[in-house]
Design an enzyme around this catalytic site. Structure first.
Site, PDB file in Angstrom:
ATOM      1  N   ASP A   1      -0.413   4.991   1.024  1.00 21.85           N
ATOM      2  CA  ASP A   1      -0.801   5.974   2.039  1.00 21.85           C
ATOM      3  C   ASP A   1      -0.878   5.339   3.427  1.00 21.85           C
ATOM      4  O   ASP A   1      -1.606   4.363   3.641  1.00 21.85           O
ATOM      5  CB  ASP A   1      -2.156   6.579   1.681  1.00 21.85           C
ATOM      6  CG  ASP A   1      -2.073   7.433   0.422  1.00 21.85           C
ATOM      7  OD1 ASP A   1      -1.592   8.566   0.523  1.00 21.85           O
ATOM      8  OD2 ASP A   1      -2.476   6.960  -0.656  1.00 21.85           O
TER       9      ASP A   1
ATOM     10  N   ASP B   1       0.863  -1.167   0.000  1.00 19.61           N
ATOM     11  CA  ASP B   1       0.000   0.000   0.000  1.00 19.61           C
ATOM     12  C   ASP B   1       0.911   1.232   0.000  1.00 19.61           C
ATOM     13  O   ASP B   1       2.134   1.110   0.221  1.00 19.61           O
ATOM     14  CB  ASP B   1      -0.886  -0.043   1.254  1.00 19.61           C
ATOM     15  CG  ASP B   1      -1.785   1.168   1.382  1.00 19.61           C
ATOM     16  OD1 ASP B   1      -2.387   1.569   0.370  1.00 19.61           O
ATOM     17  OD2 ASP B   1      -1.890   1.719   2.493  1.00 19.61           O
TER      18      ASP B   1
END
Length: 219
Positions: free
Chosen positions: A13, A11
């Protein structure tokens, strides 16, 4: 447990970049502009999801509180300038650069599986040249992507593009939506715990981390 995955799926963020405080401030400012401040559980529930999915949820909260019937575009017109100003200087998470460089040195394939659209990703990664080491990327607006997180599609697509089985991958996430997506894809999931959130908030079959510096990879 083997310490050498076939690939690492990251991922972005709140995992590699410390952008979640900026996202939360932007959603809070936009919702408050229309008379509906958001509480901490609501802000936490938005983590990891695509921008339009978040906008749809926030406009429903605004409407349910007696606020105006907004479109996603009207809400984002308020939110996006705030977010972009804040995200321009988002720092790396501790241990993120070292982990990515370690994967590169070991020859472990990597991909981003992010809910952020490509233009937003380009802005956020610009100050961090080490992120160019992750050349394969699945964005939230990827034309080949079906549903966004919490659906498993982003991780399935990332593994497919790397030519590896998702069950042989390690996925790194921080949000509940992202964890659900990675587990649904069959990945071995490592969760970077958000501030104030314990491991008990996630399914039992995940590896909880307080920092990416804790990740061990066999040579």
């Amino acid at each position: 447990m083997p310490q050498r995955p076939a690939a690492c799926l990251f991922d972005l963020d709140g995992l590699l970049l410390d952008t979640e405080p900026a996202h939360a401030r932007a959603w809070q400012a936009a919702a408050s502009r229309f008379g509906r401040p958001l509480d901490e559980p609501e802000l936490l529930s938005l983590r990891g999801r695509r921008r339009l999915d978040c906008a749809s949820q926030v406009r429903q909260w605004i409407l349910a509180a007696g606020g105006p019937r907004l479109s996603e575009e009207e809400l984002l017109a308020v939110r996006q300038p705030i977010a972009e100003a804040l995200l321009a200087s988002a720092p790396a998470m501790p241990g993120a650069e070292a982990l990515v460089r370690r994967c590169r040195a070991l020859g472990i394939p990597m991909a981003l599986a992010t809910s952020s659209a490509r233009p937003a990703v380009d802005r956020k990664v610009a100050p961090h040249p080490w992120l160019a080491l992750i050349s394969e990327r699945v964005h939230g607006d990827d034309p080949e992507l079906g549903d966004g997180k919490p659906a498993p599609d982003p991780f399935l697509l990332a593994a497919h593009r790397l030519g590896v089985a998702p069950t042989a991958c390690w996925a790194f996430e921080d949000s509940r939506a992202g964890v659900a997506a990675a587990l649904g894809a069959g990945c071995r999931v490592h969760v970077l715990l958000p501030p104030g959130v314990g491991c008990q908030a996630y399914p039992e079959d995940v590896v909880c981390l307080n920092s990416l510096e804790e990740v061990e990879l066999d040579p």
